[in-house]
Every structure is written in structure tokens, then in C-alpha cells.
Motif scaffolding. Structure first.
Motif, short mmCIF file in Angstrom:
data_model
loop_
_atom_site.label_atom_id
_atom_site.label_comp_id
_atom_site.label_asym_id
_atom_site.label_seq_id
_atom_site.Cartn_x
_atom_site.Cartn_y
_atom_site.Cartn_z
N GLU A 265 0.81 -1.22 0.00
CA GLU A 265 0.00 0.00 0.00
C GLU A 265 0.84 1.26 0.00
O GLU A 265 0.32 2.37 0.02
N LEU A 266 2.15 1.08 -0.01
CA LEU A 266 3.04 2.22 0.14
C LEU A 266 2.85 3.24 -1.00
O LEU A 266 2.88 2.88 -2.17
N GLN A 267 2.65 4.48 -0.63
CA GLN A 267 2.50 5.54 -1.62
C GLN A 267 3.75 6.42 -1.62
O GLN A 267 4.22 6.82 -0.57
N PRO A 268 4.25 6.72 -2.79
CA PRO A 268 5.46 7.55 -2.83
C PRO A 268 5.19 8.98 -2.37
O PRO A 268 4.20 9.59 -2.74
N TRP A 269 6.09 9.49 -1.53
CA TRP A 269 6.09 10.88 -1.11
C TRP A 269 7.43 11.48 -1.52
O TRP A 269 8.44 10.78 -1.51
N ALA A 270 7.43 12.74 -1.79
CA ALA A 270 8.70 13.39 -2.12
C ALA A 270 9.45 13.77 -0.86
O ALA A 270 8.85 14.13 0.14
N THR A 271 10.76 13.63 -0.90
CA THR A 271 11.60 14.26 0.10
C THR A 271 12.67 15.04 -0.67
O THR A 271 12.91 14.75 -1.84
N GLU A 272 13.28 15.98 0.02
CA GLU A 272 14.26 16.85 -0.64
C GLU A 272 15.34 16.03 -1.36
O GLU A 272 15.65 16.26 -2.53
N ASP A 273 15.89 15.05 -0.65
CA ASP A 273 16.99 14.27 -1.21
C ASP A 273 16.56 13.40 -2.37
O ASP A 273 17.24 13.33 -3.40
N SER A 274 15.41 12.75 -2.21
CA SER A 274 14.98 11.83 -3.26
C SER A 274 14.58 12.62 -4.50
O SER A 274 14.77 12.17 -5.62
N LEU A 275 14.04 13.83 -4.29
CA LEU A 275 13.68 14.68 -5.43
C LEU A 275 14.94 15.03 -6.22
O LEU A 275 14.97 14.91 -7.44
N SER A 276 16.01 15.41 -5.51
CA SER A 276 17.25 15.78 -6.18
C SER A 276 17.85 14.61 -6.93
O SER A 276 18.37 14.75 -8.03
N GLN A 277 17.77 13.44 -6.28
CA GLN A 277 18.39 12.28 -6.89
C GLN A 277 17.64 11.83 -8.14
O GLN A 277 18.23 11.45 -9.14
N THR A 278 16.32 11.91 -8.08
CA THR A 278 15.51 11.46 -9.20
C THR A 278 15.54 12.45 -10.35
O THR A 278 15.44 12.07 -11.51
N PHE A 279 15.68 13.73 -10.01
CA PHE A 279 15.64 14.77 -11.04
C PHE A 279 16.97 15.50 -11.13
O PHE A 279 17.02 16.71 -11.24
#
Ligand SMILES: Nc1nc2c(ncn2[C@@H]2O[C@H](COP(=O)(O)OP(=O)(O)OP(=O)(O)O)[C@@H](O)[C@H]2O)c(=O)[nH]1
Ligand SMILES: [Zn+2]
Length: 362
Positions: A265-279
Motif C-alpha cells: 500500500e506504500l504511496q510515494p512521497w517526495a523528500t528533498e533528497d529523493s527529489l534531487s536524486q531522481t531529477f
């Protein structure tokens, strides 16, 4: 089972040494239900709960054991005499996690809950049918980066896809070197390519939207597990089917598969670090913008819009980035509000205590 077979590695040794000195044994949590845990250690499976001291010292739900955690265990029997023939045990500590998947309640850090720990590799499953969606892949990648587990993109239902080459090319634009494996879980095709991630003692988990084929893949990975489950059962003196109904299962390859309703059921949430890494591509472009606070809309000298104009950046990718950035800002605002509220409550409490203080009362 040996500790390495359960996923133990040298990384845990220094963290565990004080507990070893105190006579505890390392054990891995394979199931959790309302504060009761099933754990495995070298001498078999135990049922346990956290000690009173643990409960007292726990600062948040995140401190409590989760499936996949390594814990310091003491054997206990009702009369208080330690004995490993009794199947009950007390959990005294949780070792630092190598990775963790956290369920976030919007705007409340205190409600964050760990739903899986110490996952080495996470298969991000996407269907090659109508489920295929690059924006969703981006979100799952963020979730994976945030967890600390290593992502592998698994494209399922390859049998339904006439243009696999195009799909792969599109995906590579957002995957930035994350391995991509195309399979057909239903027909058992391409599974061999996953084998390198299914080494003995490695913990893997599956993430992906409903209907993407997680159960189908799990079944195909479990299909030849009869021998392995036998080995686990042999360790259990009562001969129970110890792997059935467990959230952490041994696969025939020797890898461990972590599958819980929470993970599903896990829904993705943004975090500062993961946002930078993905983009990282968008953020790298943004450093080239003329204005430091460029919003990448109409500003002159915007390198991001420049890249879109020259066709090197997909405008949908920028939109996705901005949407997630907005979500992140929303979450932070909510968290601030909660923090302010908590602070207000605290002062109310202090004022009340002062008012009731005998020396201050007129
Ligand atoms: N054509 C095709 N169908 C597949 C494949 N893998 C799974 N399916 C079908 O897709 C449907 C959903 O598969 P599940 O394995 O139940 O999906 P899930 O991700 O576990 O779904 P949830 O339990 O809702 O999270 C089933 O009807 C499967 O038979 C595949 O490789 N090819
Ligand atoms: Zn810009």
C-alpha cells in the motif's frame, strides 16, 4: 538457519557487539502483528515482544521493530529463567537500519511508521500494458532513493508489449543508469535476469501499483522453494510451517523476499533528497539559469526552458518535478504547523503548571 542466510552481514557486527557482550542474540523480524513479533535466530523461530524498558525509551513509532529489522533478543520463559527451549523471547533493541521504508502520514512526523527494514534491493514493478507511466516510475524511484535500498526497474507483462524497444528508450530517460529488466511473470520469461539480485542472504522487496503482477512474480520466485522451506522447518522443533504466513520468505535461490500489506500500500512521497536524486538532470540545468530563484517559467536566461526548447528535456518531466516540489512544500508547511501547534500546547501546559504552583498562587 545461519545468520548470513537470514541476511546478517558484517555491517551489523559493530552495532551488535555491546548487545552480544550483554548476552543477547541477534534475530531478524519476519512478521509483525499489533506489537507481537515473529523472529528468527540461529536456534529457530521465536515469538516476542519488546521489553518494558524499550517501550519506555521509544521516542516514536519509528523506534519500534519492523519486518526485516535485526534485533537484540533475550530468551524468556514465564518463570523468568532464560531458556532457549522456550519459544518466547524479549526484544531489547533494534539495530540501526541499512534501509527503511516509511509510511508517512501527511504533515505529521510523529505518525511516521517503518513498514520494512534492511531491504537490499527493491524491484520497482511497472506493467508494459496500460500501467506504463514514466511519471509513476519517477515517483517510485524517489521512494527507493529515500529508503536506502537499491532500485531495479522491473517491466512486467512484456508479452503484451509490441514496442518494447521504444518503452526501454523512454524509460532510460528517467532511470539514469538504474538497471531495467523486462519480464513476463505470467510466462516465466526473463526471470533469469533477476537472479543476480537474488543472491543468498540478500533481501528483496517488490513495489508497484495494484495489478502490476507482484503476486504473480512472487509465486514464480517461490515456486521452487520447497527445499528451502524444508530447511527452515527443520529448525523449528515443533515442526510448524514456519515460512507460511511470514512477511519475510526464503526463496529457492537463498534470497529473502519481503512482502507485507504495508509495502503493497506504500504511496510515494517526495523528500528533498529523493527529489534531487531522481531529477538530477533538471536540478543540474537549474544551476545554469540566469536567476538563482528562477521558476523555469517565462524568465529570461532559463536553462531549463532552453533545454525544453531544444528538445533535450521532456516538458512533462519538468511538470512532474514541479508537481512533486509543490507536494514537498505542502508537506513541510503541514509539518511546520504541527510543530507550532505542539509548541503552543507545551506552553499552555507550562502556564497551567505555573498557575497551579503553590508558591505562585495568591
Ligand atoms: N499478460 C500478462 N499478465 C500478467 C503478467 N503478470 C501478471 N499478469 C496478470 O495481471 C493480473 C494481476 O497480477 P497480480 O500478480 O495479482 O498483481 P499484483 O501486483 O499482485 O496486484 P495486487 O495484489 O493488487 O497488488 C493477473 O491477472 C495476472 O495474471 C504477465 O507477465 N503477463
Ligand atoms: Zn530556469
Amino acid at each position: 538457519m545461519t545468520l548470513p542466510a537470514l541476511g546478517w552481514s558484517d555491517r551489523f557486527v559493530p552495532h551488535f557487539s555491546p548487545y552480544r557482550a550483554a548476552g543477547y542474540v541477534p534475530a531478524r523480524v519476519v512478521q509483525e502483528h499489533r506489537g507481537r513479533y515473529q523472529v528468527y535466530c540461529e536456534t529457530g523461530e521465536y515469538s516476542g515482544e519488546v521489553s518494558g524498558k524499550f517501550r519506555h525509551l521509544a521516542t516514536s513509532p519509528r523506534s519500534f521493530p519492523a519486518v526485516g529489522d535485526w534485533v537484540a533478543l533475550a530468551f524468556a520463559s514465564p518463570d523468568g529463567i532464560a531458556s532457549s527451549s522456550d519459544r518466547h523471547a524479549i526484544i531489547h533493541a533494534v539495530l540501526p537500519r541499512q534501509s527503511e521504508f516509511v509510511r508517512k502520514a501527511a504533515g505529521s512526523k510523529t505518525e511516521e511508521q517503518v513498514i520494512a527494514a534492511n531491504v537490499d534491493t527493491v524491484f520497482l514493478m511497472t506493467g508494459l500494458d496500460h500501467d506504463f507511466n514514466l511519471r509513476r516510475v519517477e515517483r517510485y524511484l524517489m521512494l527507493a532513493w529515500d529508503s536506502g535500498a537499491r532500485p531495479v526497474i522491473v517491466l512486467n507483462k512484456a508479452d503484451l508489449c509490441p514496442n518494447l524497444g521504444d518503452r526501454l528508450a523512454e524509460l532510460e530517460e528517467v532511470a539514469f543508469g538504474v538497471p531495467i529488466v523486462a519480464i513476463s511473470a505470467l510466462h516465466g520469461e526473463g526471470i533469469d535476469a533477476l537472479v543476480s539480485y537474488l543472491q543468498p542472504g540478500y533481501t528483496v522487496a517488490l513495489l508497484g501499483s495494484s495489478g502490476v503482477g507482484k503476486s504473480t512474480l512472487t509465486n514464480s520466485l517461490l515456486a521452487h522453494a520447497a527445499q528451502a522451506t524444508q530447511a527452515v522447518r527443520a529448525d523449528d522443533s515443533r515442526g510448524r510451517h514456519t515460512t507460511t504466513g511470514r512477511s519475510l520468505c526464503l526463496l529457492s535461490s537463498g534470497a529473502l523476499l519481503l512482502d507485507t500489506p504495508g509495502m503493497r500500500e506504500l504511496q510515494p512521497w517526495a523528500t528533498e533528497d529523493s527529489l534531487s536524486q531522481t531529477f538530477e538532470d533538471v536540478e543540474a540545468l537549474a544551476t545554469q539559469c540566469r536567476f538563482r530563484d528562477c521558476r523555469h517559467e517565462q524568465e529570461p536566461g532559463c536553462a531549463v526552458q532552453g533545454a525544453i526548447a531544444s528538445g533535450t528535456l521532456d516538458p512533462k518531466r519538468l511538470a512532474s518535478y514541479q508537481k512533486l516540489q509543490g507536494e514537498l512544500a505542502y508537506l513541510e508547511r503541514r509539518q511546520d504547523q504541527q510543530a507550532q501547534l505542539a509548541e503552543k500546547q507545551r506552553w499552555k501546559q507550562i502556564h497551567k503548571q505555573l498557575r497551579n504552583h503553590p508558591k505562585l498562587r495568591q
